[in-house]
Design a protein around this motif. Structure first.
Motif, mmCIF file in Angstrom:
data_model
loop_
_atom_site.group_PDB
_atom_site.id
_atom_site.type_symbol
_atom_site.label_atom_id
_atom_site.label_comp_id
_atom_site.label_asym_id
_atom_site.label_seq_id
_atom_site.Cartn_x
_atom_site.Cartn_y
_atom_site.Cartn_z
ATOM 1 N N GLY A 124 0.805 -1.209 0.000
ATOM 2 C CA GLY A 124 0.000 0.000 0.000
ATOM 3 C C GLY A 124 0.839 1.260 0.000
ATOM 4 O O GLY A 124 0.348 2.346 0.317
ATOM 5 N N ALA A 125 2.121 1.133 -0.364
ATOM 6 C CA ALA A 125 2.999 2.305 -0.406
ATOM 7 C C ALA A 125 2.486 3.306 -1.434
ATOM 8 O O ALA A 125 1.957 2.926 -2.483
ATOM 9 C CB ALA A 125 4.425 1.889 -0.758
ATOM 10 N N ARG A 126 2.627 4.573 -1.124
ATOM 11 C CA ARG A 126 2.169 5.636 -2.029
ATOM 12 C C ARG A 126 3.201 5.805 -3.142
ATOM 13 O O ARG A 126 4.312 6.274 -2.883
ATOM 14 C CB ARG A 126 1.973 6.931 -1.239
ATOM 15 C CG ARG A 126 1.302 8.040 -2.018
ATOM 16 C CD ARG A 126 1.043 9.254 -1.142
ATOM 17 N NE ARG A 126 -0.154 9.099 -0.321
ATOM 18 C CZ ARG A 126 -0.147 8.876 0.990
ATOM 19 N NH1 ARG A 126 1.000 8.748 1.622
ATOM 20 N NH2 ARG A 126 -1.266 8.769 1.660
ATOM 21 N N PRO A 127 2.874 5.438 -4.398
ATOM 22 C CA PRO A 127 3.870 5.456 -5.474
ATOM 23 C C PRO A 127 4.383 6.834 -5.845
ATOM 24 O O PRO A 127 5.419 6.947 -6.489
ATOM 25 C CB PRO A 127 3.124 4.821 -6.654
ATOM 26 C CG PRO A 127 1.679 5.016 -6.349
ATOM 27 C CD PRO A 127 1.565 4.942 -4.857
ATOM 28 N N THR A 128 3.681 7.874 -5.457
ATOM 29 C CA THR A 128 4.169 9.220 -5.750
ATOM 30 C C THR A 128 5.236 9.651 -4.745
ATOM 31 O O THR A 128 5.884 10.675 -4.917
ATOM 32 C CB THR A 128 3.006 10.236 -5.711
ATOM 33 O OG1 THR A 128 2.268 10.052 -4.495
ATOM 34 C CG2 THR A 128 2.082 10.017 -6.895
ATOM 35 N N HIS A 129 5.429 8.876 -3.681
ATOM 36 C CA HIS A 129 6.425 9.209 -2.665
ATOM 37 C C HIS A 129 7.499 8.134 -2.531
ATOM 38 O O HIS A 129 8.676 8.448 -2.459
ATOM 39 C CB HIS A 129 5.746 9.407 -1.294
ATOM 40 C CG HIS A 129 4.927 10.646 -1.209
ATOM 41 N ND1 HIS A 129 5.369 11.806 -0.630
ATOM 42 C CD2 HIS A 129 3.683 10.917 -1.657
ATOM 43 C CE1 HIS A 129 4.440 12.731 -0.711
ATOM 44 N NE2 HIS A 129 3.393 12.220 -1.335
ATOM 45 N N SER A 130 7.094 6.868 -2.480
ATOM 46 C CA SER A 130 8.046 5.784 -2.209
ATOM 47 C C SER A 130 7.844 4.636 -3.183
ATOM 48 O O SER A 130 6.973 3.800 -2.997
ATOM 49 C CB SER A 130 7.877 5.290 -0.770
ATOM 50 O OG SER A 130 8.049 6.337 0.155
ATOM 51 N N ILE A 131 8.665 4.623 -4.239
ATOM 52 C CA ILE A 131 8.580 3.544 -5.207
ATOM 53 C C ILE A 131 9.586 2.453 -4.851
ATOM 54 O O ILE A 131 9.455 1.319 -5.262
ATOM 55 C CB ILE A 131 8.833 4.078 -6.628
ATOM 56 C CG1 ILE A 131 7.781 5.141 -6.969
ATOM 57 C CG2 ILE A 131 8.777 2.967 -7.665
ATOM 58 C CD1 ILE A 131 7.973 5.772 -8.313
ATOM 59 N N SER A 132 10.585 2.815 -4.070
ATOM 60 C CA SER A 132 11.596 1.853 -3.652
ATOM 61 C C SER A 132 11.924 2.056 -2.177
ATOM 62 O O SER A 132 11.697 3.123 -1.612
ATOM 63 C CB SER A 132 12.873 2.005 -4.490
ATOM 64 O OG SER A 132 13.876 1.124 -4.040
ATOM 65 N N ILE A 133 12.476 1.021 -1.556
ATOM 66 C CA ILE A 133 12.944 1.118 -0.180
ATOM 67 C C ILE A 133 14.377 1.649 -0.206
ATOM 68 O O ILE A 133 15.182 1.217 -1.035
ATOM 69 C CB ILE A 133 12.935 -0.266 0.499
ATOM 70 C CG1 ILE A 133 11.528 -0.877 0.462
ATOM 71 C CG2 ILE A 133 13.442 -0.183 1.928
ATOM 72 C CD1 ILE A 133 11.482 -2.318 0.926
ATOM 73 N N LEU A 134 14.693 2.568 0.664
ATOM 74 C CA LEU A 134 16.071 3.028 0.789
ATOM 75 C C LEU A 134 16.867 1.964 1.535
ATOM 76 O O LEU A 134 16.386 1.369 2.504
ATOM 77 C CB LEU A 134 16.132 4.357 1.537
ATOM 78 C CG LEU A 134 15.431 5.545 0.852
ATOM 79 C CD1 LEU A 134 15.584 6.803 1.699
ATOM 80 C CD2 LEU A 134 15.999 5.783 -0.539
#
Length: 210
Positions: free
Chosen positions: A99-109
């Motif tokens: 459910g990650a917001r794709p406009t903010h977090s497309i990948s994990i740091l």
């Protein structure tokens, strides 16, 4: 039970008509309620099946080009294509399974990834905790193994903070963007964007107890 609930699926609505100096109630046409971003389970499943086939076809083309003794540049292009499509796939899996917001977090740091079921992403200026299911953990580890091989094959030494990223024609890692992911998804599922997968995740969280 209220009268307007007597017919399943239909709630009548009225507006007050005062045009003739009166106060009569006039029934108005039905309106659509709900979100147009709602996705059907079957369609989501078919999309990820076609996405998996896209990645497998790209992988197959590597063997074809290598066996036909193509130039190294052609082989590198095939490797990049396979790797980039694998990147798009893991990013889309990440969105639909967390459910990650794709406009903010497309990948994990990488600083927030430990290989466990807990991770964090930067969302609207704050850290947000996400749970990684067993399947997603497995897919991330598989992707990272592929990434190591591709980096070696393409002689890539540049490091990025993002756990997954694409690679350009000069074999330089590029952070994945929402626009890039949206354009790729449009080729397989026109009219649907990655953000729809976030809504699908929320829908499943509310309606599927398991």
């Amino acid at each position: 039970k209220a009268k307007y609930l007597s017919i399943p699926g239909i709630i009548k609505q009225f507006e007050l008509d005062t045009s003739q100096n009166g106060e009569s109630k006039v029934c108005t046409p039905a309106i659509m309620l709900g979100s147009r971003r709602s996705l059907d389970d079957k369609n989501v499943s078919l999309f990820f099946q076609s996405l998996q086939k896209e990645v497998e076809d790209a992988k197959e083309s590597i063997y074809v080009k290598c066996s036909s003794q193509k130039s190294s540049s052609a082989n590198h292009a095939a490797l990049r294509d396979y790797y980039n499509k694998a990147t798009y796939r893991i990013a889309l899996l990440f969105i639909v399974l967390t459910g990650a917001r794709p406009t903010h977090s497309i990948s994990i740091l990488s600083d927030y990834y430990s290989g466990s079921d807990i991770t964090f992403v930067k969302d609207k200026g704050v850290l947000r905790q996400l749970i990684l299911c067993d399947y997603l953990q497995q897919e991330i580890k598989h992707y990272l193994s592929l990434q190591t091989v591709i980096r070696s094959q393409l002689n890539i030494h540049t490091e990025l903070d993002e756990l997954w990223y694409t690679c350009n024609e000069k074999n330089i890692p590029i952070a994945l963007t929402c626009r890039e992911l949206r354009l790729f998804m449009h080729k397989l599922w026109p009219g649907v964007v990655p953000y729809h997968l976030r809504h699908f995740y929320c829908h499943c969280a509310n309606s599927h107890m398991f």
